[in-house]
Every structure is written in C-alpha cells, then in structure tokens.
Design an enzyme around this catalytic site. Structure first.
Site, PDB file in Angstrom:
ATOM      1  CE1 TYR A 127      -3.622  -2.108   5.318  1.00  0.00           C
ATOM      2  CE2 TYR A 127      -3.199   0.208   4.855  1.00  0.00           C
ATOM      3  CZ  TYR A 127      -3.489  -1.076   4.408  1.00  0.00           C
ATOM      4  OH  TYR A 127      -3.651  -1.308   3.063  1.00  0.00           O
ATOM      5  CB  SER A 159      -0.882   0.031   1.248  1.00  0.00           C
ATOM      6  OG  SER A 159      -1.582   1.267   1.315  1.00  0.00           O
TER       7      SER A 159
HETATM    8  P1  NAP Z   1     -11.576  -6.099   0.554  1.00  0.00           P
HETATM    9  O1  NAP Z   1     -12.478  -5.544  -0.477  1.00  0.00           O
HETATM   10  O2  NAP Z   1     -11.924  -5.958   1.984  1.00  0.00           O
HETATM   11  O3  NAP Z   1     -11.320  -7.656   0.248  1.00  0.00           O
HETATM   12  C1  NAP Z   1     -10.491  -8.364   1.120  1.00  0.00           C
HETATM   13  C2  NAP Z   1     -10.293  -9.775   0.637  1.00  0.00           C
HETATM   14  O4  NAP Z   1      -9.403 -10.419   1.550  1.00  0.00           O
HETATM   15  C3  NAP Z   1     -11.579 -10.568   0.623  1.00  0.00           C
HETATM   16  O5  NAP Z   1     -11.546 -11.469  -0.454  1.00  0.00           O
HETATM   17  C4  NAP Z   1     -11.510 -11.332   1.941  1.00  0.00           C
HETATM   18  O6  NAP Z   1     -12.163 -12.604   1.918  1.00  0.00           O
HETATM   19  C5  NAP Z   1     -10.030 -11.588   2.043  1.00  0.00           C
HETATM   20  N1  NAP Z   1      -9.630 -11.880   3.412  1.00  0.00           N
HETATM   21  C6  NAP Z   1      -9.830 -11.149   4.533  1.00  0.00           C
HETATM   22  N2  NAP Z   1      -9.331 -11.799   5.606  1.00  0.00           N
HETATM   23  C7  NAP Z   1      -8.792 -12.962   5.128  1.00  0.00           C
HETATM   24  C8  NAP Z   1      -8.144 -14.055   5.729  1.00  0.00           C
HETATM   25  N3  NAP Z   1      -7.912 -14.097   7.050  1.00  0.00           N
HETATM   26  N4  NAP Z   1      -7.750 -15.075   4.941  1.00  0.00           N
HETATM   27  C9  NAP Z   1      -7.965 -15.067   3.602  1.00  0.00           C
HETATM   28  N5  NAP Z   1      -8.588 -14.050   2.976  1.00  0.00           N
HETATM   29  C10 NAP Z   1      -8.991 -13.015   3.736  1.00  0.00           C
HETATM   30  O7  NAP Z   1     -10.085  -5.498   0.429  1.00  0.00           O
HETATM   31  P2  NAP Z   1      -9.401  -4.593  -0.706  1.00  0.00           P
HETATM   32  O8  NAP Z   1      -9.755  -3.181  -0.461  1.00  0.00           O
HETATM   33  O9  NAP Z   1      -9.625  -5.199  -2.033  1.00  0.00           O
HETATM   34  O10 NAP Z   1      -7.865  -4.747  -0.290  1.00  0.00           O
HETATM   35  C11 NAP Z   1      -7.102  -5.858  -0.731  1.00  0.00           C
HETATM   36  C12 NAP Z   1      -5.627  -5.633  -0.430  1.00  0.00           C
HETATM   37  O11 NAP Z   1      -5.216  -4.394  -1.017  1.00  0.00           O
HETATM   38  C13 NAP Z   1      -5.280  -5.546   1.049  1.00  0.00           C
HETATM   39  O12 NAP Z   1      -4.038  -6.155   1.281  1.00  0.00           O
HETATM   40  C14 NAP Z   1      -5.174  -4.048   1.289  1.00  0.00           C
HETATM   41  O13 NAP Z   1      -4.341  -3.725   2.365  1.00  0.00           O
HETATM   42  C15 NAP Z   1      -4.590  -3.600  -0.033  1.00  0.00           C
HETATM   43  N6  NAP Z   1      -4.850  -2.189  -0.339  1.00  0.00           N
HETATM   44  C16 NAP Z   1      -6.112  -1.731  -0.477  1.00  0.00           C
HETATM   45  C17 NAP Z   1      -6.332  -0.393  -0.772  1.00  0.00           C
HETATM   46  C18 NAP Z   1      -7.709   0.177  -0.943  1.00  0.00           C
HETATM   47  O14 NAP Z   1      -7.830   1.411  -0.967  1.00  0.00           O
HETATM   48  N7  NAP Z   1      -8.737  -0.628  -1.096  1.00  0.00           N
HETATM   49  C19 NAP Z   1      -5.239   0.468  -0.907  1.00  0.00           C
HETATM   50  C20 NAP Z   1      -3.957  -0.034  -0.750  1.00  0.00           C
HETATM   51  C21 NAP Z   1      -3.772  -1.368  -0.470  1.00  0.00           C
HETATM   52  P3  NAP Z   1     -13.638 -12.833   2.543  1.00  0.00           P
HETATM   53  O15 NAP Z   1     -14.516 -11.864   1.837  1.00  0.00           O
HETATM   54  O16 NAP Z   1     -13.931 -14.245   2.234  1.00  0.00           O
HETATM   55  O17 NAP Z   1     -13.539 -12.541   4.006  1.00  0.00           O
END
Ligand code: NAP
Length: 249
Positions: free
Chosen positions: A154, A141
């Site tokens: 985080y 991130s």
């Molecule tokens: P999201 O929409 O909340 O989706 C999270 C995913 O991770 C879901 O598929 C969830 O599965 C899975 N997950 C959560 N806990 C888990 C566990 N213990 N074991 C296996 N899978 C698990 O998240 P996102 O916004 O797409 O973010 C994804 C990644 O990008 C993260 O690493 C985050 O830090 C990074 N990121 C996001 C942003 C942003 O702005 N969105 C920015 C920078 C970085 P379930 O639904 O089955 O629980």
C-alpha cells in the site's frame, strides 16, 4: 459557490472520503458523477443528497481497476453532462501484508486500483477536459512518507501516486491541467471500520497526532475545493498532507 457550471467525476464515491468529496463539490455548485464498484445503495444515497440540495448528480458503476470500465465511466459522464472539469482519483484499497505474506494477487489488487486506476482515469480526463484546462486531485496518503509496516505494498502504491502527481503536473501544465494530491493521515471511514480493528487503530494513532484525534472525511473536503477551484490557480504538482499533525512513528 466556487464551482458553478463545472462537472466532476469522483471515483469510489459511494462512501468514506469519496462520498464526502462528492457532497462538498456539489455544495460548491459542481455537477457530480458518483462512481462506485459494488455499493449501489451508498452511491444512490450520495446522489439523492446532492439532488435534495438542488444539485445535479448521477451514479455510475465501474471497476476503476479495469481501464475498459474507466472508459465507459467517462463516456457515460460525458453523455449526461457534456463536459468535464474535475477528476478526483479517490478509489483505493488498503490491505495489510508483511513481506513474508505478500502474494501476486495482493500486489495486483493494490496496484491495479491504486495506481493503474489513477493513471487510466487521468488519461481519460485529459482527453475530456476542454481547452480551458481542468483539475485532477489524487487522494494519496501520508503512508507514502511514513512507510510503516505492514502496509508495504500500500505504501508503495501511494508513493507511486505522489510521483504520478508530480510528473503529470509537468506533462499537462501547458494545457492548464493542474494535478495535485491530498495525502490524508488516519481518517475514520466505512473502509477503516471494515478492518474490524478501528478502536485499536485509534489507540495506536492518536498519541502520534498533534491535534489529538484521527480525522473525519469532512476534514479534507475544504482543501479539495481549494485545489479544484481558481483559488489555487498557480498550484500544481503538490502533495498536501492533511493529518492533524502526524508525528513520525
Ligand atoms: P472506503 O471507505 O473503503 O471507500 C472506498 C471507496 O472506493 C468506496 O466507494 C468503494 O466503492 C470504492 N472502490 C473500491 N474498489 C473500487 C474499484 N475497484 N472501482 C471503483 N471504486 C472502488 O475508503 P476510504 O477510507 O474512504 O479511502 C478512500 C481513499 O483515501 C483511498 O484511496 C485510500 O487509500 C485513501 N486514504 C484513506 C485513509 C483513511 O484513513 N481512511 C488515509 C489516507 C488515504 P464500493 O463501496 O462500491 O465498493
């Protein structure tokens, strides 16, 4: 189709950035293991979409914060697809907490998934990759360099992911295993909507983004294909910021 014949595992691929990564890998010809923790329906939707486009995919439930479940995830993937070429360490959680509010539970939740999960999934992937090598992409991130409160813990997990990316690239380079990271800026996902303050987030972020908008998961996926394909065959240990041009807060 740059990834025909390759097999990829994407952790946390039932929604958000992970789901978009899984779909794009499949569009490029990879067979995909769609990992999820709780959202079976979401994972099955991704699998169905891949199968509809003529690709191959399976959904595997596993809590990536638990090394034993990570082992099972990789075993199931190998049983079905017989090989592994690509790991996308995407599963991650983001929770706010200022210093006065952090707890051991909060710390464990964030570090066990965002850091320990990355380490142990990478360990399994390194065992499964063939002599030809492989590619690991960590979804880190921009938080690791912006360091904005109240994402104290985080931010630290993602700084650890950047460090792991660089260190593992050096450890695994002699086996032609490349390790890179994508460091997204603010991206609209199911996860960011679940915060309940998506519009506040949008208002806070957009004035700081050169291109004037927060991202969509699809804004990241072409870079992922670049990083896991031969197009980047002499690139490892890099953290690629993709943020629409974030101006420091
Ligand atoms: P999201 O929409 O909340 O989706 C999270 C995913 O991770 C879901 O598929 C969830 O599965 C899975 N997950 C959560 N806990 C888990 C566990 N213990 N074991 C296996 N899978 C698990 O998240 P996102 O916004 O797409 O973010 C994804 C990644 O990008 C993260 O690493 C985050 O830090 C990074 N990121 C996001 C942003 C942003 O702005 N969105 C920015 C920078 C970085 P379930 O639904 O089955 O629980």
């Amino acid at each position: 189709m740059k990834l025909r014949g390759k097999v990829a595992i994407v952790t946390g691929a039932s929604k958000g950035i992970g789901a978009a990564c899984a779909l794009e890998l499949a569009r490029e010809g990879a067979s995909v293991v769609v990992n999820y923790a709780t959202s079976k329906d979401g994972a099955m939707r991704v699998v169905d979409e891949i199968i509809k486009m003529g690709g191959k995919a399976i959904a595997v439930q596993a809590n990536v914060a638990d090394p034993l479940e990570i082992k099972r995830l990789f075993n199931e993937a190998l049983e079905v697809f017989k090989r592994l070429d690509i790991l996308v360490n995407n599963a991650g959680i983001y929770e706010e907490a200022l210093l006065k509010d952090i707890s051991i539970d909060h710390y464990d939740r964030m570090f066990n998934l965002n850091v320990m999960g990355v380490l142990f999934a990478s360990q399994e992937a390194a065992k499964c990759f063939s002599d030809a090598g492989g590619s690991i992409v960590n979804i880190s991130s921009i938080a690791s360099s912006l360091n904005t409160p109240p994402y104290l813990v985080y931010n630290a997990t993602k700084a650890a992911v950047d460090s792991i990316t660089s260190t593992l690239a050096k450890e695994l380079g002699s086996r032609n295993i490349r390790v890179n990271a994508i460091n997204p800026g603010m991206v609209e996902t199911e996860g960011t909507h679940a915060t309940g303050v998506m519009e506040d987030i949008r208002k806070a972020f957009e004035p700081h983004i050169a291109l004037g908008r927060i991202g969509k998961p699809e804004d990241l996926t072409k870079a992922l294909i670049f990083l896991v394909s031969d197009d980047s065959s002499w690139m490892t240990g890099e953290c690629m910021v993709i943020s629409g041009g974030v101006v420091p807060f």
